[in-house]
Design a protein around this motif. Structure first.
Motif, PDB file in Angstrom:
ATOM      1  N   THR A 143      -3.734  11.117   0.431  1.00 20.86           N
ATOM      2  CA  THR A 143      -4.221  10.713   1.756  1.00 20.86           C
ATOM      3  C   THR A 143      -5.333   9.672   1.657  1.00 20.86           C
ATOM      4  O   THR A 143      -5.319   8.658   2.364  1.00 20.86           O
ATOM      5  CB  THR A 143      -4.726  11.942   2.545  1.00 20.86           C
ATOM      6  OG1 THR A 143      -3.648  12.872   2.626  1.00 20.86           O
ATOM      7  CG2 THR A 143      -5.176  11.565   3.941  1.00 20.86           C
ATOM      8  N   ASP A 144      -6.248   9.903   0.739  1.00 21.70           N
ATOM      9  CA  ASP A 144      -7.378   8.972   0.608  1.00 21.70           C
ATOM     10  C   ASP A 144      -6.966   7.627   0.017  1.00 21.70           C
ATOM     11  O   ASP A 144      -7.746   6.670   0.031  1.00 21.70           O
ATOM     12  CB  ASP A 144      -8.470   9.578  -0.292  1.00 21.70           C
ATOM     13  CG  ASP A 144      -9.117  10.781   0.383  1.00 21.70           C
ATOM     14  OD1 ASP A 144      -8.925  10.941   1.606  1.00 21.70           O
ATOM     15  OD2 ASP A 144      -9.784  11.560  -0.323  1.00 21.70           O
ATOM     16  N   ASN A 145      -5.761   7.573  -0.530  1.00 20.25           N
ATOM     17  CA  ASN A 145      -5.294   6.339  -1.159  1.00 20.25           C
ATOM     18  C   ASN A 145      -4.218   5.626  -0.334  1.00 20.25           C
ATOM     19  O   ASN A 145      -3.593   4.682  -0.801  1.00 20.25           O
ATOM     20  CB  ASN A 145      -4.721   6.640  -2.549  1.00 20.25           C
ATOM     21  CG  ASN A 145      -5.632   7.535  -3.351  1.00 20.25           C
ATOM     22  OD1 ASN A 145      -5.464   8.753  -3.364  1.00 20.25           O
ATOM     23  ND2 ASN A 145      -6.626   6.952  -3.983  1.00 20.25           N
ATOM     24  N   GLU A 150      -0.345  13.599   2.254  1.00 26.04           N
ATOM     25  CA  GLU A 150      -1.259  14.731   2.144  1.00 26.04           C
ATOM     26  C   GLU A 150      -0.715  15.741   1.123  1.00 26.04           C
ATOM     27  O   GLU A 150      -1.439  16.212   0.249  1.00 26.04           O
ATOM     28  CB  GLU A 150      -1.426  15.386   3.506  1.00 26.04           C
ATOM     29  CG  GLU A 150      -2.575  16.366   3.486  1.00 26.04           C
ATOM     30  CD  GLU A 150      -2.735  17.103   4.796  1.00 26.04           C
ATOM     31  OE1 GLU A 150      -2.254  16.606   5.842  1.00 26.04           O
ATOM     32  OE2 GLU A 150      -3.330  18.190   4.749  1.00 26.04           O
ATOM     33  N   THR A 179       0.878  -1.175   0.000  1.00 29.43           N
ATOM     34  CA  THR A 179       0.000   0.000   0.000  1.00 29.43           C
ATOM     35  C   THR A 179       0.917   1.228   0.000  1.00 29.43           C
ATOM     36  O   THR A 179       2.120   1.123   0.300  1.00 29.43           O
ATOM     37  CB  THR A 179      -0.887   0.050   1.257  1.00 29.43           C
ATOM     38  OG1 THR A 179      -0.029   0.197   2.397  1.00 29.43           O
ATOM     39  CG2 THR A 179      -1.741  -1.188   1.387  1.00 29.43           C
ATOM     40  N   LYS A 231      -4.128   3.517   1.954  1.00 34.36           N
ATOM     41  CA  LYS A 231      -4.187   2.074   2.212  1.00 34.36           C
ATOM     42  C   LYS A 231      -4.504   1.259   0.957  1.00 34.36           C
ATOM     43  O   LYS A 231      -4.848   0.085   1.022  1.00 34.36           O
ATOM     44  CB  LYS A 231      -5.209   1.801   3.310  1.00 34.36           C
ATOM     45  CG  LYS A 231      -4.710   2.353   4.642  1.00 34.36           C
ATOM     46  CD  LYS A 231      -5.566   1.955   5.798  1.00 34.36           C
ATOM     47  CE  LYS A 231      -4.906   2.434   7.087  1.00 34.36           C
ATOM     48  NZ  LYS A 231      -5.872   2.613   8.160  1.00 34.36           N
ATOM     49  N   GLN A 232      -4.357   1.939  -0.160  1.00 28.46           N
ATOM     50  CA  GLN A 232      -4.619   1.277  -1.445  1.00 28.46           C
ATOM     51  C   GLN A 232      -3.310   0.687  -1.975  1.00 28.46           C
ATOM     52  O   GLN A 232      -2.241   1.287  -1.802  1.00 28.46           O
ATOM     53  CB  GLN A 232      -5.088   2.353  -2.408  1.00 28.46           C
ATOM     54  CG  GLN A 232      -6.166   1.957  -3.364  1.00 28.46           C
ATOM     55  CD  GLN A 232      -6.660   3.196  -4.094  1.00 28.46           C
ATOM     56  OE1 GLN A 232      -7.171   4.133  -3.477  1.00 28.46           O
ATOM     57  NE2 GLN A 232      -6.469   3.219  -5.398  1.00 28.46           N
TER      58      GLN A 232
END
Ligand code: ADP
Length: 232
Positions: A121-123, A116, A88, A125-126
């Protein structure tokens, strides 16, 4: 903050890739512009201290870039940066932090802050294998600046990005150039137009222009085409 390239030459068996090049870099964004094969990667790898010049020397604030200490102030995004597809984004930055000797607690804080900064940030854990080219490149920048480097070297960082991604990228570069030396190579004029404080053009291993965009005397794209013709 003085990065001095003094008479750097790199000779391969039957090829002079960089031919007696000299310049001094200070804080700001510097665009290294040239067609494929001009010598950009060779020069950047010498500036990173991972390729020995055949002649000449390169120093940063008085120390040779070949010295171990220089690593602490250097951030590098190579052209063929190897990502780990099953990591990730956050795991990748934590792993790179460990390699750079950053302790776990600081690494976590720093990694989140950088994610950030590069808009991931939204990714966090992708898995990287699900990322677009632009997302990967932004993650590449994040790893390059984990150690708060003063000298940031980005080898063709915009290759393969779509126009939207390019805009995001330019903003990050601009920001980094406020406090650091950011040297960015490309063969695409529009990538460095307006954001580079200085442009160094190389052709066949030699500097053919070194100055501000407005000093080119004409539109930069036209200027580039005059020098390189249709070369990519
Ligand atoms: P650019 O990054 O501008 O595309 P490079 O620095 O990769 O240019 O290459 C400059 C020149 O040196 C090219 O002609 C390339 O073929 C040659 N070159 C690069 N690396 C090697 C090598 N390891 N051995 C021989 N020639 C090389």
């Amino acid at each position: 903050m003085d990065l001095i390239v003094n008479g750097a030459t790199k000779r391969y068996k039957n090829k002079v890739a960089i031919d007696n090049v000299s310049f001094t870099l200070q804080k700001g964004v510097i665009g290294l512009l040239g067609a494929n094969g001009a010598g950009k990667s060779t020069l950047m790898r010498m500036i990173c201290g991972i390729l020995n010049p055949s002649e000449g020397e390169i120093t940063y604030d008085g120390i040779s870039v070949l010295e171990e200490d220089y690593r602490n102030v250097l951030g590098y995004l190579p052209q063929d940066f190897g990502y780990y597809p099953d990591f990730t984004a956050i795991d990748f930055l934590m792993y790179m932090s460990a390699l750079k000797g950053i302790n776990n607690k600081d690494a976590k804080i720093k990694s989140m802050k950088l994610l950030e900064m590069v808009g991931l940030t939204d990714n966090a854990k992708q898995k990287i294998k699900t990322f677009s080219g632009g997302m990967k490149q932004r993650l590449g920048i994040a790893q390059a600046i984990l150690n708060d480097p003063e000298v940031i070297i980005l080898d063709e960082p915009t290759a393969g990005l779509d126009p939207k991604e390019r805009v995001k990228f330019r903003n990050i570069i601009k920001e980094l150039g406020k406090d650091n030396i950011v040297l960015l190579s490309t063969h695409i004029v529009s990538d460095i137009e307006k954001i580079a404080d200085r442009i160094i053009m190389i052709k066949d291993g030699q500097i053919v222009f070194d100055g501000k965009e407005e000093e080119a005397g004409k539109d930069l794209e036209t200027f580039y085409l005059d020098i390189f013709g249709g070369e990519e």
